[in-house]
Scaffold this motif. Sequence first.
Motif, mmCIF file in Angstrom:
data_model
loop_
_atom_site.group_PDB
_atom_site.id
_atom_site.type_symbol
_atom_site.label_atom_id
_atom_site.label_comp_id
_atom_site.label_asym_id
_atom_site.label_seq_id
_atom_site.Cartn_x
_atom_site.Cartn_y
_atom_site.Cartn_z
ATOM 1 N N GLY A 1 -6.727 6.805 2.197
ATOM 2 C CA GLY A 1 -6.030 7.701 1.305
ATOM 3 C C GLY A 1 -4.643 7.069 1.024
ATOM 4 O O GLY A 1 -3.706 7.437 0.346
ATOM 5 N N ARG A 2 -4.348 5.711 0.966
ATOM 6 C CA ARG A 2 -3.274 4.702 0.744
ATOM 7 C C ARG A 2 -3.869 3.906 -0.212
ATOM 8 O O ARG A 2 -4.926 3.107 -0.387
ATOM 9 C CB ARG A 2 -2.827 4.209 1.845
ATOM 10 N N TYR A 3 -3.048 3.475 -1.608
ATOM 11 C CA TYR A 3 -3.580 2.850 -2.709
ATOM 12 C C TYR A 3 -2.551 1.801 -2.847
ATOM 13 O O TYR A 3 -1.351 1.903 -2.680
ATOM 14 C CB TYR A 3 -3.268 3.878 -3.709
ATOM 15 N N TYR B 1 0.661 -1.244 0.069
ATOM 16 C CA TYR B 1 -0.001 0.109 0.073
ATOM 17 C C TYR B 1 0.727 1.174 0.043
ATOM 18 O O TYR B 1 1.665 1.347 0.767
ATOM 19 C CB TYR B 1 -1.018 -0.077 1.085
ATOM 20 N N PHE B 2 0.494 2.219 -0.646
ATOM 21 C CA PHE B 2 1.155 3.479 -0.845
ATOM 22 C C PHE B 2 0.439 4.525 -1.279
ATOM 23 O O PHE B 2 -0.708 4.439 -1.434
ATOM 24 C CB PHE B 2 2.350 3.019 -1.985
ATOM 25 N N LEU B 3 1.209 5.614 -1.011
ATOM 26 C CA LEU B 3 0.183 6.862 -0.810
ATOM 27 C C LEU B 3 -0.315 7.425 -2.333
ATOM 28 O O LEU B 3 -1.149 8.097 -2.417
ATOM 29 C CB LEU B 3 1.016 8.109 0.033
ATOM 30 N N SER B 4 0.568 7.050 -3.076
ATOM 31 C CA SER B 4 0.453 7.560 -4.804
ATOM 32 C C SER B 4 -0.680 6.625 -5.288
ATOM 33 O O SER B 4 -0.585 5.444 -5.469
ATOM 34 C CB SER B 4 1.591 7.553 -5.402
ATOM 35 N N PRO B 5 -1.480 7.235 -6.047
ATOM 36 C CA PRO B 5 -2.499 6.350 -6.588
ATOM 37 C C PRO B 5 -2.019 6.116 -8.148
ATOM 38 O O PRO B 5 -2.841 5.614 -9.039
ATOM 39 C CB PRO B 5 -3.789 7.440 -6.749
ATOM 40 N N LYS C 1 -13.021 1.130 -1.189
ATOM 41 C CA LYS C 1 -13.487 1.736 -0.062
ATOM 42 C C LYS C 1 -12.298 1.973 0.854
ATOM 43 O O LYS C 1 -12.409 3.119 1.366
ATOM 44 C CB LYS C 1 -14.478 0.714 0.644
ATOM 45 N N HIS C 2 -11.480 1.132 1.060
ATOM 46 C CA HIS C 2 -10.200 1.119 1.942
ATOM 47 C C HIS C 2 -9.207 2.468 1.400
ATOM 48 O O HIS C 2 -8.782 2.938 2.247
ATOM 49 C CB HIS C 2 -9.445 -0.143 1.877
ATOM 50 N N GLN C 3 -9.039 2.340 0.208
ATOM 51 C CA GLN C 3 -8.465 3.635 -0.344
ATOM 52 C C GLN C 3 -8.917 4.903 -0.117
ATOM 53 O O GLN C 3 -8.504 5.919 0.301
ATOM 54 C CB GLN C 3 -8.156 3.508 -1.936
ATOM 55 N N GLU C 4 -10.141 4.805 -0.307
ATOM 56 C CA GLU C 4 -10.934 6.096 0.227
ATOM 57 C C GLU C 4 -10.850 6.648 1.441
ATOM 58 O O GLU C 4 -10.712 7.857 1.673
ATOM 59 C CB GLU C 4 -12.425 6.198 -0.443
ATOM 60 N N LEU C 5 -10.987 5.604 2.207
ATOM 61 C CA LEU C 5 -10.858 6.104 3.833
ATOM 62 C C LEU C 5 -9.577 6.237 4.275
ATOM 63 O O LEU C 5 -9.384 6.965 5.269
ATOM 64 C CB LEU C 5 -11.583 4.687 4.580
#
Lengths: 225, 266
Positions: free
Chosen positions: B246-248, B89-93, B240-244
Amino acid sequence: MKKIKTTAKYISLLCLISCNPETKDQKSILVTTTPASITGDYQVILRPLNNHLAGWIPNGKSELKIDDKTLSIKSWIDDSSAVTHRQFILKGSRCPTLEDDKNKDGVIDIIETVRVSGKIILPLDNNLQVQLGPLDQYPFGNFAYDQEISLKDLEEDLRQPDSNPDDHVIKLTPREFLSFENKVMIVLGINEKTILPDLTQNLDGVSPQLSIPIVCGLIKKTDEL
Amino acid sequence: MQKIILFFLSLLLTTTLMAESFHAQLIATERAQGNTFLLKFSNGRVAFTTSPDANLGPTTYEVSVDEDQNLLQLQVSDDRPEAEEEKNYFLSPENTPTLITEEEARKIFNRLNSKYKRSSECSNRAHVWAWEEFKNNKITSEKVYVLFTASYINRYRFKWWFHVAPLYSVKKGDQIEKWVFDFMFNPQPVSIKQWTDGFVFSKRSCRYTEKFSEYDVNPQTEDCYLMIDSMFTWNPMDMKHQELSGRYKTQFARGEINFAYKQAFQ
């Protein structure tokens, strides 16, 4: 009676061999049975047709194995309709699309399907030795199908005279080899309560609902996938 | 009397024949209509019930439903994927899809793994298809998700609350088109609208959103929502996880790939 039929069959076969005024090469084609090239493994991806009527997205897969002596077919279909599913191998090499809905009623019916995908060469019921059996010999609901037949018996049956040339079931022509590659497989049947447009056409003796194609696919050799 | 017994026996047999079972994690419970509740599972399947158990949680269950998706049985199961790898999981989408030609698109479609099992889940098929193309040919794709609203599911007694397939960016002249590669249901790559038309019987277009929450709390006026995300996502819970958080996800997770192969392929 069966003996008379068998004798008549051999007389007609002999006639094909000896009475036909074809060249020697053509004669050899007439008596040649299944060529070795058809042996192998085949797969059919059965993809949905008319899924707005089925109430679900029917789908399935079929695997055909042909060795020197036997054809075996294993299929499965996932479909919500608790009905009998007629299934056929057709002689053509293309599944219908919405563009083949010639009467524009929003349904690709069996007659429109046969027009583009060819007539029925092999009904996949529980008795592959006879081309047409009664309705209750077809699978029901979500099904798994597993049948086997000797190629010799199958070819003998398919080389019998066509007892009803006007229906949608045909036999092999005298010069035609038995082959399955690139032929169409279809499965029919939606819930009997489904209301269909008036223009929907059906198979003789079968309700319009049970005549609706729900999946279609082309028979492909697995090494070509 | 014998006839009555035979009738009930055949009725019982028919019901049993048409029952379907699956293993999946419960994702959400929402009211469908009146006293009917909709249970949404991680594999995309749904079940209707009029008596949802207040103790139901995000556990993996063995679920049995009838042909109208009515819940017949719900039992806790141990079958679940390995723990996800947090390092992926990283911060950049960032996820730039590879541009492919029409010819490449046809080649990719024809080499998609056709050895999927009966009752395989769309998220697992899509994950393996995307992974194999990335691993073997370094082609980056995306995933397209169609998310069905409770009103649509209830109206058609539809089996799924979501469906997913790989999405490729195809260069066609000066244009870039998005083509869906759903090998199980389409005989060739199709546009997103052609793809959703196969599942949305009303033929209404699906409302595009970038936020899972827009679908999650929707007013039930649409039939479906559409989301496009990276090929690393596995199912809508990732979005959903990404939106909550902020990690992609920026890599495939080995545990998910293994699970996807095991569940969906021979």
